[in-house]
Write an enzyme that holds these catalytic residues in place. Structure first.
Site, mmCIF file in Angstrom:
data_model
loop_
_atom_site.group_PDB
_atom_site.id
_atom_site.type_symbol
_atom_site.label_atom_id
_atom_site.label_comp_id
_atom_site.label_asym_id
_atom_site.label_seq_id
_atom_site.Cartn_x
_atom_site.Cartn_y
_atom_site.Cartn_z
ATOM 1 N N ASP A 1 0.842 -1.182 0.000
ATOM 2 C CA ASP A 1 0.000 0.000 0.000
ATOM 3 C C ASP A 1 0.889 1.248 0.000
ATOM 4 O O ASP A 1 1.867 1.318 0.735
ATOM 5 C CB ASP A 1 -0.866 -0.031 1.273
ATOM 6 C CG ASP A 1 -1.918 1.050 1.278
ATOM 7 O OD1 ASP A 1 -2.797 1.025 0.406
ATOM 8 O OD2 ASP A 1 -1.843 1.940 2.151
ATOM 9 N N GLU B 1 1.484 0.276 -4.983
ATOM 10 C CA GLU B 1 0.986 1.532 -5.524
ATOM 11 C C GLU B 1 2.176 2.488 -5.651
ATOM 12 O O GLU B 1 2.774 2.834 -4.645
ATOM 13 C CB GLU B 1 -0.040 2.149 -4.576
ATOM 14 C CG GLU B 1 -1.302 1.344 -4.421
ATOM 15 C CD GLU B 1 -2.268 2.033 -3.451
ATOM 16 O OE1 GLU B 1 -3.374 2.374 -3.871
ATOM 17 O OE2 GLU B 1 -1.903 2.237 -2.275
#
Ligand code: CA
Length: 650
Positions: free
Chosen positions: A333, A364
């Site tokens: 994340d 990400e």
């Protein structure tokens, strides 16, 4: 110490030399006794408290720890303290704080106390023989939330198992138990995806594990990084149960033919006042020059991954989940907040232990805002993919937005919903953003192509926003289903890894809710009745998934795979066609012709010489199983994407 002073000390080489340790930390027990090790170099005193249970007033005894080397405090006893709960009182600068063990591997209800655990006893039968299926020809990832997956009573999952790890051990559930229409794992086996990505299954903070079972959160609020979340276990009070049940779920997924990816959130802690902070105040956190906590995560407490003991903490955690739980990959994340050096080190350590590429890494490549790093730190964002190992992949927002419109603008449209797309841009998407103009990836290994994820609108809801003024999210509008199908063909034509939000294949709706992180479950749960209502769309995805695995030109992940593009052109307004070299393996089709027709008029497309087989047209993604042959020209309706193939080399 002032907070500003702390940063200079913690960033200094002197601190690292004085206090860095590679020793295992946490608690360890076995027949020979139990050890406790806590790294707290700035503490003046550390007291260990042993408890009979994970909650309540049940103190057994307190033990003052000895300061050992490199800032480690330790206690050793010949007793086997398996199943004993514990926490610490850590005194820094005269302030004493109670904290769970940041390295805890087991915990009581709601994770407030850690638990000593002899891990072998949490292994389900045959765990030693557990292994993932072989690496597939293509990585097709399906992102799932444990509770959303089986909360729907129509799933056929018994009530006790709904929303739990246990639901992942059931292989024969059917819609309302009708014995005919598979749901959950049975559905996934028919779909044919290769990896199941579990949204956070580490212990997160915001769901009361002993409270209302319908409480919901995505789980991006880490509390205990190395402990499974308790609300998915049948008994959150016994620290061993959640461990065993998560292992059972992973074992079951492996047996069903799936690899398992774990979503990890090392970029921030839920509370500033985390266990890490209470143990070594400020060491684990980035700070602005005035001492305020850095906020690149939007949560006000970015972890300082560039500091050596933070890096150790994160690396130890990843290796632990890989080894103890047999996780096959990790999704980071806000990877754009973690430094390049750490990510490359994680890649190398996993490759060294398990073989190159055996564990998939993705993340990400962005953050929620700017972050305050030590000078000279490179972050794992879109601008530094060239510095990352080619085996670290990133979500490709360019392709997502090209297909359905810009994420941030509700009215923005893409290829399938009335937008205009530049053919060269589309060709870059097909090339997986490597080896093309403005490419930002080194190779297709680095691309995670996707149309929807847990964040933001589902693909279906997005198409409703741009295509249905009445906003009937729960409908089955034909025109929107056609757009969805064209979007799927486009996605499956892009080289690189592929990623789907669970239920994208059945026009999953969150009823227009964009950020459903704590929405009631009737928003986020997978609606298995809708799944079967939209079985035509799901079959469309199944056809594409099976076809994709058989096309060497599209599964090629070598750095020069994009050179397979022979030619692209625009045969009509808002239409792009590409010739793609598909040679390799024992596939009979040496050349692909892919056509993406976003225009409004039917197209009569002149074909290159020879016979062309229709693999995918506007009616079916299963044509390739017994293809029609066409010559000279083909008529392509607007709003459709086709894949044709020739035996001739291009
Ligand atoms: Ca929890």
């Amino acid at each position: 110490m002032s907070e500003t002073f702390n940063q200079h000390v913690f960033n200094s080489a002197h601190f690292r030399r004085s206090y860095h340790t590679d020793r295992p930390l946490g608690s360890f027990c076995g027949p020979k006794g139990t050890q406790f090790r806590l790294w707290a170099p700035t503490a003046q005193e550390v007291v260990l408290r042993l408890w009979a249970a994970g909650t309540g007033d049940c103190l057994l005894r307190t033990i003052s720890l000895d300061r050992w080397e490199k800032g480690i405090w330790r206690h050793e006893t010949p007793e086997n303290l398996d199943s004993t709960y514990y926490d610490y009182l850590v005194t820094v600068d005269g302030a004493t704080r109670a904290t769970a063990d940041p390295y805890a591997r087991a915990a009581g209800c709601n994770g407030q106390r850690s638990m000593v655990i002899q891990l072998e006893r949490t292994n389900p039968p045959a765990w030693e023989q557990d292994a993932p299926p072989p690496l597939p020809p293509e990585n097709i990832i399906w992102e799932m939330h444990v509770k959303e997956f089986s909360w729907d009573p129509a799933s056929g999952v018994p009530e006790d198992y709904r929303g739990k790890y246990k639901a992942l051990t059931l292989t024969d559930t059917t819609l309302n138990g009708d014995g005919i229409h598979p749901t959950c794992l049975g559905w996934l086996k028919e779909l044919g995806v290769t990896h199941i990505q579990l949204m956070p299954v580490y212990d997160y903070a915001t769901v009361d594990e002993g409270g209302d079972p319908a409480m919901f959160n995505w789980g991006y609020d880490p509390l205990n990084y190395n402990v499974p979340e308790g609300s998915y276990a049948t008994d959150p009070a016994d620290g061993a149960v959640r461990i065993r049940e998560l292992k059972e779920a992973i074992q079951s997924l492996h047996r069903a033919g799936f690899r398992v990816i774990m979503d990890v959130v090392y970029n921030h802690t839920y509370y500033l006042d985390s266990w890490l902070w209470r143990t070594v105040p400020w060491y684990y956190l980035r700070q602005e020059s005035d001492g305020t906590p850095s906020n690149g995560s939007g949560c006000g407490c970015d972890l300082a991954s560039e500091r050596s003991m933070v890096a150790k903490y994160i690396l130890d955690s990843v290796l632990y989940w890989a080894e103890e739980y047999h996780m096959d990959g990790f999704r980071f994340d806000l990877m754009g907040l973690l430094d390049v050096r750490l990510m490359n080190r994680i890649r190398k350590e996993l490759d060294d232990r398990y073989g190159v590429g055996e564990k998939i890494l993705l993340g990400e490549p962005w953050s929620a805002g700017s972050t305050a790093t030590r000078m000279g730190t490179r972050l794992s964002d879109k601008w530094h993919m060239n510095n990352l190992d080619p085996g670290i992949a990133a979500f490709v927002d360019n392709t997502r937005d090209m297909v359905k419109g810009n994420l941030w603008h509700e009215d923005s449209r893409g290829l399938v919903n009335g937008g205009t797309v530049d053919p060269e841009y589309l060709a870059c998407c097909i090339s997986g953003w490597s080896d093309c103009p403005n490419s930002w990836l080194q190779a297709p290994t680095q691309a995670i192509n996707y149309l929807s994820s847990h964040d933001d609108w589902t693909l279906w809801d997005r198409l409703v926003y741009t295509g249905d003024p009445s906003r009937n999210f729960e409908g089955h509008q034909e025109a929107l289903l056609r757009q969805n199908k064209m979007a799927a063909v486009t996605l499956f034509s892009c080289i690189g890894n592929l990623f789907l939000l669970s239920g994208e294949e059945f026009a999953r709706t969150k009823k227009g809710v964009k950020n459903s992180y704590n929405s009631p479950l009737d928003i986020g749960m997978l609606d298995w009745t809708r799944a079967w209502e939209n079985i035509d769309l799901a079959r469309w995805y199944r056809g594409l998934i099976a076809l994709r695995k058989s096309l060497p030109g599209l599964t090629d992940k070598s750095p020069k795979a994009a050179d397979r593009m022979r030619f692209f052109w625009s045969p009509a307004a808002n239409c792009t066609a590409l010739l793609w070299d598909n040679s390799g393996g024992d596939c009979p089709w040496n050349t692909l012709l892919m056509v993406f027709h976003g225009g409004t008029e039917p197209l009569s497309l002149p074909l290159p010489a020879g016979r062309w087989a229709v693999l995918v047209d506007h009616t079916s993604t299963d044509k390739w199983r017994a293809p029609d042959t066409v010559r000279e020209s083909v008529r392509i309706p607007p709003g459709s994407a086709w894949i044709l193939a020739s035996r001739e080399r291009s």
